[in-house]
Write an enzyme that holds these catalytic residues in place. Structure first.
Site, short mmCIF file in Angstrom:
data_model
loop_
_atom_site.label_atom_id
_atom_site.label_comp_id
_atom_site.label_asym_id
_atom_site.label_seq_id
_atom_site.Cartn_x
_atom_site.Cartn_y
_atom_site.Cartn_z
N GLU A 79 0.80 -1.23 0.00
CA GLU A 79 0.00 0.00 0.00
C GLU A 79 0.83 1.28 0.00
O GLU A 79 0.48 2.24 -0.67
CB GLU A 79 -0.95 0.00 1.21
CG GLU A 79 -2.24 0.77 0.99
CD GLU A 79 -2.08 2.28 1.10
OE1 GLU A 79 -2.96 3.00 0.58
OE2 GLU A 79 -1.10 2.74 1.71
N ASP A 80 1.92 1.29 0.72
CA ASP A 80 2.75 2.50 0.74
C ASP A 80 4.21 2.10 0.79
O ASP A 80 4.55 1.00 1.27
CB ASP A 80 2.38 3.38 1.93
CG ASP A 80 2.82 4.83 1.74
OD1 ASP A 80 3.26 5.18 0.62
OD2 ASP A 80 2.73 5.61 2.70
N HIS A 126 -0.13 0.80 7.38
CA HIS A 126 -0.72 1.55 6.28
C HIS A 126 0.35 2.51 5.73
O HIS A 126 1.24 2.09 5.01
CB HIS A 126 -1.96 2.29 6.77
CG HIS A 126 -2.82 2.83 5.69
ND1 HIS A 126 -4.15 3.16 5.89
CD2 HIS A 126 -2.58 3.11 4.39
CE1 HIS A 126 -4.67 3.61 4.75
NE2 HIS A 126 -3.73 3.60 3.83
N ILE A 133 3.69 5.04 5.50
CA ILE A 133 5.05 4.87 6.00
C ILE A 133 5.90 6.07 5.62
O ILE A 133 5.69 6.69 4.57
CB ILE A 133 5.67 3.56 5.46
CG1 ILE A 133 7.00 3.25 6.16
CG2 ILE A 133 5.85 3.62 3.95
CD1 ILE A 133 7.52 1.85 5.84
N HIS A 193 -3.27 0.39 11.88
CA HIS A 193 -4.65 0.23 12.29
C HIS A 193 -4.75 -1.01 13.17
O HIS A 193 -4.46 -2.12 12.73
CB HIS A 193 -5.57 0.04 11.08
CG HIS A 193 -5.47 1.12 10.06
ND1 HIS A 193 -5.78 2.43 10.33
CD2 HIS A 193 -5.07 1.09 8.77
CE1 HIS A 193 -5.59 3.17 9.24
NE2 HIS A 193 -5.15 2.38 8.29
N ASN A 234 -4.09 7.78 8.03
CA ASN A 234 -3.78 7.18 6.73
C ASN A 234 -2.28 7.14 6.47
O ASN A 234 -1.72 6.10 6.21
CB ASN A 234 -4.51 7.96 5.63
CG ASN A 234 -4.42 7.29 4.28
OD1 ASN A 234 -3.35 7.12 3.71
ND2 ASN A 234 -5.57 6.89 3.74
N ASP A 235 -1.61 8.29 6.52
CA ASP A 235 -0.21 8.35 6.15
C ASP A 235 0.55 9.24 7.11
O ASP A 235 -0.04 9.94 7.94
CB ASP A 235 -0.09 8.86 4.71
CG ASP A 235 1.23 8.49 4.04
OD1 ASP A 235 2.04 7.79 4.68
OD2 ASP A 235 1.45 8.91 2.90
N ASN A 287 -5.64 11.96 2.26
CA ASN A 287 -5.05 10.62 2.15
C ASN A 287 -3.54 10.65 2.37
O ASN A 287 -3.07 10.97 3.45
CB ASN A 287 -5.42 10.03 0.78
CG ASN A 287 -5.20 8.53 0.70
OD1 ASN A 287 -4.23 7.99 1.20
ND2 ASN A 287 -6.11 7.84 0.04
N ASP A 292 -3.84 8.67 -4.52
CA ASP A 292 -3.68 7.95 -3.26
C ASP A 292 -2.46 8.46 -2.49
O ASP A 292 -2.58 9.34 -1.66
CB ASP A 292 -3.59 6.45 -3.54
CG ASP A 292 -4.07 5.60 -2.37
OD1 ASP A 292 -3.69 5.91 -1.23
OD2 ASP A 292 -4.82 4.63 -2.59
N ASN A 293 -1.29 7.95 -2.79
CA ASN A 293 -0.09 8.35 -2.04
C ASN A 293 0.92 9.09 -2.92
O ASN A 293 1.30 8.59 -3.98
CB ASN A 293 0.60 7.12 -1.44
CG ASN A 293 -0.22 6.49 -0.34
OD1 ASN A 293 -0.67 7.17 0.57
ND2 ASN A 293 -0.43 5.18 -0.43
#
Length: 364
Positions: free
Chosen positions: A50-51, A118, A120, A136, A170-171, A226, A271-272
């Site tokens: 995800e990240d 999630h 990083i 989470h 989230n981040d 996000n 998103d990221n």
């Protein structure tokens, strides 16, 4: 007459909302596949990347196995069926042929139970590397701090950050040994509340700053903010509103509060963000068709969704976007791209709960 007027207003608002939802879900869009060079799926990471963040030497740290109370029961069943779990992985972009490996976490205060990483962020200080990771857990969200032990390829757990203002994170973007920005994605941690918050359009999100003692809000309320990263010179904070389809630029003030400088409409779901370490441009993992990513997250084992990576070219001030290049558009092998990182024209692309792709970038 009054009833007719009220009915007309209600009808107009309903039609406007429906029209906005059709545009948001991207029923009108088509994906055309192209890649920046030779690409292949990386073996050994099948349930999310995800990240990710890359060091100056090419070490890329990746979060895998995202989960949380805000996901559907189908997603949880998918994780259970595939024995997916929270992990932090390592990929060396200096030696891409070595592939990916899991980093074991050591430390008496750390628990693998309900560990779902999630966002990083990497902090390099002298000869040490520290990771800040949004996690989470069943009852709360936290930011966890680790030190990378390069000799043993382990992560030493150092600290857990909690706060009363923390709801659904989230981040994270590290600014110092004990300080960081983090994105409060929303207020509700359960699935129903999370979906209502998204589709009603509630601006319950914030950017928070941990000042070494506590979390403080440093931005105006934002619609589901996000991913987050710092500009190359550290003077700006870059973030996105995913359902708002916006890239947002903030200026860092002396007290670490943020002043909004710019908003850019993207016409895709960002998103990221990450930073090109050479140019300072911004890479964005995106979801080009809203209805498909929604279906994929509801049933990841059966529903595919396209991936997209954009590069936002920034001016010298770091405030304005001068152009956008689409580095990758893939509806064949990679589902649900969330992030990308670039190092010496080598790129990794991560996903919510699918695979990870490695690409040679020949178009820049």
């Amino acid at each position: 007459m009054i009833l007719k007027t009220l009915f007309g207003i209600a009808l107009a608002l309903s039609l406007t909302y429906i029209f906005k939802m059709v545009l948001f879900l991207d029923y009108h869009k088509t994906v055309w596949n192209h890649r920046p060079g030779k690409c292949h799926i990386v073996e050994g990471i099948d349930h999310g990347s995800e990240d990710m963040q890359t060091t100056k030497s090419g070490l890329t740290f990746i979060t895998s196995g995202i989960d949380g109370p805000f996901f559907t029961s189908a997603m949880k069943e998918y994780h259970k069926k595939n024995n997916a779990r929270g992990r932090i992985m390592l990929f060396n972009l200096e030696k891409p042929a070595d592939g990916v490996r899991e980093l074991m976490i050591v430390g008496n205060q750390f628990s693998y139970e309900d560990f779902a990483p999630h966002g990083i962020s990497v902090l390099e200080e002298k000869d040490k590397i520290f990771l800040f990771v949004v996690v989470h857990r069943a009852e709360e969200d936290t930011v966890e701090k680790f030190e990378f032990l390069e000799k043993t390829l382990e992560l030493k757990h150092l600290k857990t950050y909690k706060g009363t203002l923390v709801h659904l994170l989230n981040d994270v973007a590290a600014t110092g040994h004990e300080t960081f920005y983090t994105t409060e994605f929303g207020y509700y941690r359960n699935y129903i509340g999370h979906i209502l918050e998204q589709f009603i359009g509630l601006s319950y999100g914030h950017l928070l700053y941990y000042d070494g003692r506590d979390f403080i809000p440093v931005s105006e309320p934002t619609y589901m903010v996000n991913g987050i990263t710092l500009s190359k010179d550290g003077r700006h904070v870059y973030t996105v509103s995913s359902p708002g389809k916006k890239f947002i630029v903030y200026k860092r003030e002396a007290n670490n509060r943020l002043t909004k400088m710019n908003e850019v409409e993207l016409y895709t779901i960002p998103d990221n963000p990450t930073i090109d370490p050479v140019t300072g441009d911004v890479l964005l993992g995106c979801h080009p068709i809203g209805i498909k990513i929604a279906k994929h997250l509801n049933d990841p084992g059966n529903e595919s969704t396209p991936s997209q990576v954009l590069m936002l070219h920034m001016d010298k001030s770091g405030t304005n976007v001068t152009g956008i290049t689409e580095l990758l558009s893939d509806n064949l092998e990679l589902y649900g791209s969330t992030t990308a990182t670039l190092y010496k024209k080598r790129m990794l692309v991560g996903t919510v709960c699918h695979k990870m792709m490695y690409c040679e970038v020949n178009m820049l």
